[in-house]
Write an enzyme that holds these catalytic residues in place. Structure first.
Site, short mmCIF file in Angstrom:
data_model
loop_
_atom_site.label_atom_id
_atom_site.label_comp_id
_atom_site.label_asym_id
_atom_site.label_seq_id
_atom_site.Cartn_x
_atom_site.Cartn_y
_atom_site.Cartn_z
N HIS A 180 -9.50 1.10 4.73
CA HIS A 180 -8.24 1.27 5.45
C HIS A 180 -8.47 2.19 6.65
CE1 HIS A 180 -4.18 2.55 6.40
NE2 HIS A 180 -3.79 1.43 5.84
N SER A 187 3.40 -2.17 10.35
CA SER A 187 4.84 -2.24 10.58
C SER A 187 5.44 -3.62 10.26
CB SER A 187 5.19 -1.81 12.01
OG SER A 187 4.76 -0.49 12.23
N ASN A 192 0.87 -1.18 0.00
CA ASN A 192 0.00 0.00 0.00
C ASN A 192 0.91 1.23 0.00
OD1 ASN A 192 -1.80 2.05 0.54
ND2 ASN A 192 -2.33 1.34 2.60
N GLY A 196 2.40 2.18 10.79
CA GLY A 196 3.35 3.28 10.65
C GLY A 196 4.02 3.68 11.96
N LYS A 249 0.13 4.27 -0.26
CA LYS A 249 -0.50 5.46 0.33
C LYS A 249 -0.24 6.67 -0.56
CE LYS A 249 -0.24 3.20 4.76
NZ LYS A 249 -0.20 3.27 6.22
N GLU A 279 -5.41 -5.08 10.44
CA GLU A 279 -4.38 -4.08 10.69
C GLU A 279 -4.68 -3.36 12.00
OE1 GLU A 279 -2.40 -2.79 6.78
OE2 GLU A 279 -4.22 -1.60 6.96
N GLU A 337 -6.92 4.62 7.74
CA GLU A 337 -6.76 6.06 7.44
C GLU A 337 -8.00 6.60 6.75
OE1 GLU A 337 -2.98 5.53 5.49
OE2 GLU A 337 -2.16 4.91 7.42
P1 PGA Z 1 2.79 0.23 7.62
O1 PGA Z 1 1.32 0.43 7.00
O2 PGA Z 1 3.33 -1.05 7.05
O3 PGA Z 1 3.56 1.44 7.19
O4 PGA Z 1 2.61 0.15 9.11
C1 PGA Z 1 0.46 -0.65 6.78
C2 PGA Z 1 -0.84 -0.17 6.22
O5 PGA Z 1 -1.33 0.88 6.65
O6 PGA Z 1 -1.44 -0.81 5.33
#
Ligand code: PGA
Length: 251
Positions: free
Chosen positions: A96, A214, A9, A174, A11, A168, A98
């Site tokens: 997601h 992460s 992803n 993140g 983003k 997640e 976000e």
């Molecule tokens: P990350 O994000 O691997 O940077 O923690 C995962 C995601 O939001 O899909």
């Protein structure tokens, strides 16, 4: 049997040129390789067609990071599932965290988008997961159960067969804080059990459930070794071909 999947992803990262370059680098790195998982990358909307073109002839599949629940019309700034399909993409990430927290997407919104995506032949990768407070106050199973049921359990078994679920935990996205392999396995088994109760064990056994938050080359192997963890949805570590390859080869 269910597929193992590693999905990146991106983003809101990379210009069009940088995105195409990364896609090509990944295609080159995978040429001649036979990864033990499906590989998906999710660049921003405007990169989709160019990235799909760049990875043509490789094993890499392309996903959007979102799509509208509407088919067409006066929805300024939105992108329909049919438009996503027309770029060559086969998947779409929906719900997601976000999108849920910054853009107010509720389970009902995710449900409508899931229907639109499946109706247009896309495979939705539907994200669920609890925030830190819900992890700490022990509500995480309830939260994830509601997300899964309210956004997916209206589907019939054949439509549900198109769905990939990504667990997640929001506190791990993140942050550099990964769920332990035990925490991931426990939640994945819980989700698979919910699916079995609703659709039967065969459908449950065939559903890919990815872990996200992460995930990186150094912890992917330990996470993916769990029986109910069928791969990962990768944010930060999908932005460099070498890191992403390190996760793909964890299978
Ligand atoms: P990350 O994000 O691997 O940077 O923690 C995962 C995601 O939001 O899909």
């Amino acid at each position: 049997m269910r597929k193992n999947i590693v999905a990146g992803n991106w983003k809101m990262n990379k210009t069009l040129q940088e995105g195409v370059a990364l896609a090509k680098e990944l295609k080159d790195a995978l040429s001649g390789a036979k990864p033990n998982c499906e590989v998906v990358i999710a660049p921003p909307f405007i990169h989709l067609a160019s990235v799909a073109e760049a990875v043509k002839g490789s094993v890499v599949k392309v996903a959007a990071q979102n799509c509208s629940d509407k088919e067409s019309g006066a929805y300024t700034g939105e992108v329909s599932p049919a438009m996503v399909v027309s770029t060559g993409a086969s998947h779409v990430i929906l719900g997601h965290s976000e999108r849920r927290s910054y853009y107010g997407e509720t389970n009902a919104v995710v449900k409508a988008k899931v229907d639109a995506a499946i109706g247009n032949g896309l495979n939705p990768i539907v994200c669920v997961g609890e925030v830190l407070e819900e992890r700490e106050n022990g509500k995480f199973f309830d939260v994830v159960s509601a997300q899964v049921k309210e956004s997916l359990f209206h589907l019939d078994a054949s439509a549900f067969g198109k769905v990939v679920i990504a667990y997640e935990p929001v506190w791990a996205i993140g942050t550099g804080k990964t769920a332990t392999a035990e925490q991931a396995q426990e939640m994945h088994a819980f989700i698979r059990n919910l699916i079995a109760e609703k659709y039967g064990s065969e459908v449950a056994e065939n559903t890919s459930i990815l872990y996200g938050g992460s995930c990186k080359p150094s912890n992917a192997k330990e996470l993916f070794a769990n029986k109910d963890v069928d791969g990962g949805l990768i944010g930060g570590a999908s932005l460099k071909a070498a890191d992403f390859m390190g996760i793909i080869t964890a299978f």
